[in-house]
Write a protein that holds these residues in place. Structure first.
Motif, short mmCIF file in Angstrom:
data_model
loop_
_atom_site.label_atom_id
_atom_site.label_comp_id
_atom_site.label_asym_id
_atom_site.label_seq_id
_atom_site.Cartn_x
_atom_site.Cartn_y
_atom_site.Cartn_z
N GLY A 202 19.93 -63.04 11.73
CA GLY A 202 20.52 -63.66 10.56
C GLY A 202 21.16 -64.99 10.92
N TYR A 274 15.49 -70.74 4.84
CA TYR A 274 16.23 -70.60 3.58
C TYR A 274 16.87 -69.21 3.48
N SER A 276 17.74 -67.18 5.81
CA SER A 276 18.77 -66.92 6.83
C SER A 276 20.10 -67.53 6.48
N ARG A 277 20.19 -68.31 5.42
CA ARG A 277 21.46 -68.92 5.04
C ARG A 277 22.52 -67.87 4.69
N ASP A 278 22.08 -66.67 4.27
CA ASP A 278 23.05 -65.66 3.87
C ASP A 278 23.59 -64.87 5.07
N GLU A 280 22.19 -62.52 6.73
CA GLU A 280 21.71 -61.14 6.80
C GLU A 280 20.58 -61.01 7.82
#
Length: 368
Positions: A202, A274, A276-278, A280
């Motif tokens: 993540g 994109y 992986s920005r969260d 998770e």
């Protein structure tokens, strides 16, 4: 590439790079056949013009050979022939203008202008015009021979020998194109590995780095394409390399589909960056891409050992048959499903690169 691979890599110390003999030895290793070609063609041209035709200073017999062959890896007979024709064009223009107007400063300028404009009209290549101008200038300033067009005959001898040695003393195009292929696969592996790390952890920074690496792969794709075209052209002419044509055709199939695979890897990398920005972790997507990455390594090994191709095919088929995003990630968000779906064309490209027919490769992917 393992999951513990560092985010950054070591950078060589500049002073150590400057004093290291390795780059120079590598250049010598890559150029010795080209040097041998030039020596044979230039010396042979000089000897033929001097002893057979009786020319006292057959300089152009040597310079045409040297300039047309050069040290560039791209020694396709067609490229060499085009360069020779450009040089002969320049010599012919110079001879005609010298017969009409004599020699001098303004005659040299006029000769260069007419030669370059004519060369630009005849061929789109800038190198063609430059080669013609150089030989025109040399022919204009050389002393006049006892017979007209002697310098044109010298240049023709050098050109014929330059084209001949590309067939009779060929460079080693196979080693160059295989080396370019390995470089492409190494870059592909590094880019895919970094994207895998980003998905598994993540980590948006690693995913972004993977996207940057994936974008850098295209230059290596183009380099491999150029060296393959050169190898195929030389092998078609040289009697010593014709047995390698089937192998080169196989490598060309791998190259074409690795070009497509590299483009699709960029699509996957953009989606991964994109997503992986969260922050998770996405182990399913990471494991799937890692499987494709390992299979690409097998395809790379098949460049040297065709026996590896069946192993690569079976590995890829096993991955492709499971590439149903909804079945792999039930209830997952649309973005994560789209990420796995983007790996489907990548798997197809790798399958075709490994020798699976296109229709069969697409049929192996589950319908969604």
């Amino acid at each position: 590439m393992t999951d513990s691979a560092p985010l950054t890599s070591a950078v060589p110390v500049p002073w150590r790079r400057r004093i290291s003999p390795r780059p120079g030895l590598a250049r010598v290793r890559d150029s010795w056949v080209a040097v041998a070609q030039i020596v044979v063609a230039a010396t042979g041209g000089f000897l033929v013009a001097y002893y057979l035709l009786g020319h006292e200073t057959p300089l152009l017999a040597a310079t045409v050979s040297i300039s047309s062959l050069g040290l560039a890896r791209d020694a396709r007979p067609r490229r060499v022939l085009e360069t020779v024709l450009g040089m002969l064009t320049g010599i012919l223009v110079s001879e005609l203008l010298r017969l009409a107007f004599g020699s001098g400063a303004w005659q040299l300028g006029a000769t260069l202008a007419v030669t370059m404009l004519l060369a630009r009209f005849l061929m789109p290549s800038p190198q063609f015009a430059v080669a013609a101008a150089i030989q025109a200038a040399i022919a204009m300033v050389l002393p006049v021979g006892p017979l007209p067009f002697m310098r044109l005959a010298d240049g023709a001898i050098g050109g014929v020998l330059a084209v001949a040695v590309t067939a009779l003393l060929p460079r080693n195009p196979m080693s160059a194109e295989v080396r370019d292929g390995r470089a492409l696969f190494a870059a592909f592996d590094a880019a895919a590995g970094r994207v895998v790390q980003g998905l598994r952890r993540g980590d948006a920074i690693r995913a972004d780095r993977g996207l940057e690496k994936a974008r850098d792969v295209q230059g290596l794709v183009d380099a491999w394409s150029a060296s393959l075209e050169s190898a195929q052209a030389v092998s078609a002419l040289s009697p010593f390399l014709r047995s390698r044509r089937i192998e080169l055709q196989r490598h060309a199939r791998v190259q074409r589909n690795m070009d497509l695979a590299s483009r699709n890897l960029r699509v996957v990398a953009r989606r991964a960056a994109y997503a992986s920005r969260d922050g998770e972790q996405r182990p399913v997507a990471a494991d799937t891409l890692a499987g494709l990455q390992r299979a690409a390594v097998l395809v790379a090994e098949s460049l040297d050992d065709i026996a590896t191709e069946p192993v690569a095919r079976e590995t890829l088929l096993a991955i492709a048959r499971r590439l149903d995003p909804a079945a792999m990630l039930p209830g997952a968000p649309q973005g994560e499903l789209a990420l796995v779906a983007a790996m489907r064309p990548l798997a197809v490209d790798l399958l075709i690169a490994s020798g699976v027919p296109r229709d069969e490769a697409w049929a192996s992917i589950p319908r969604v």
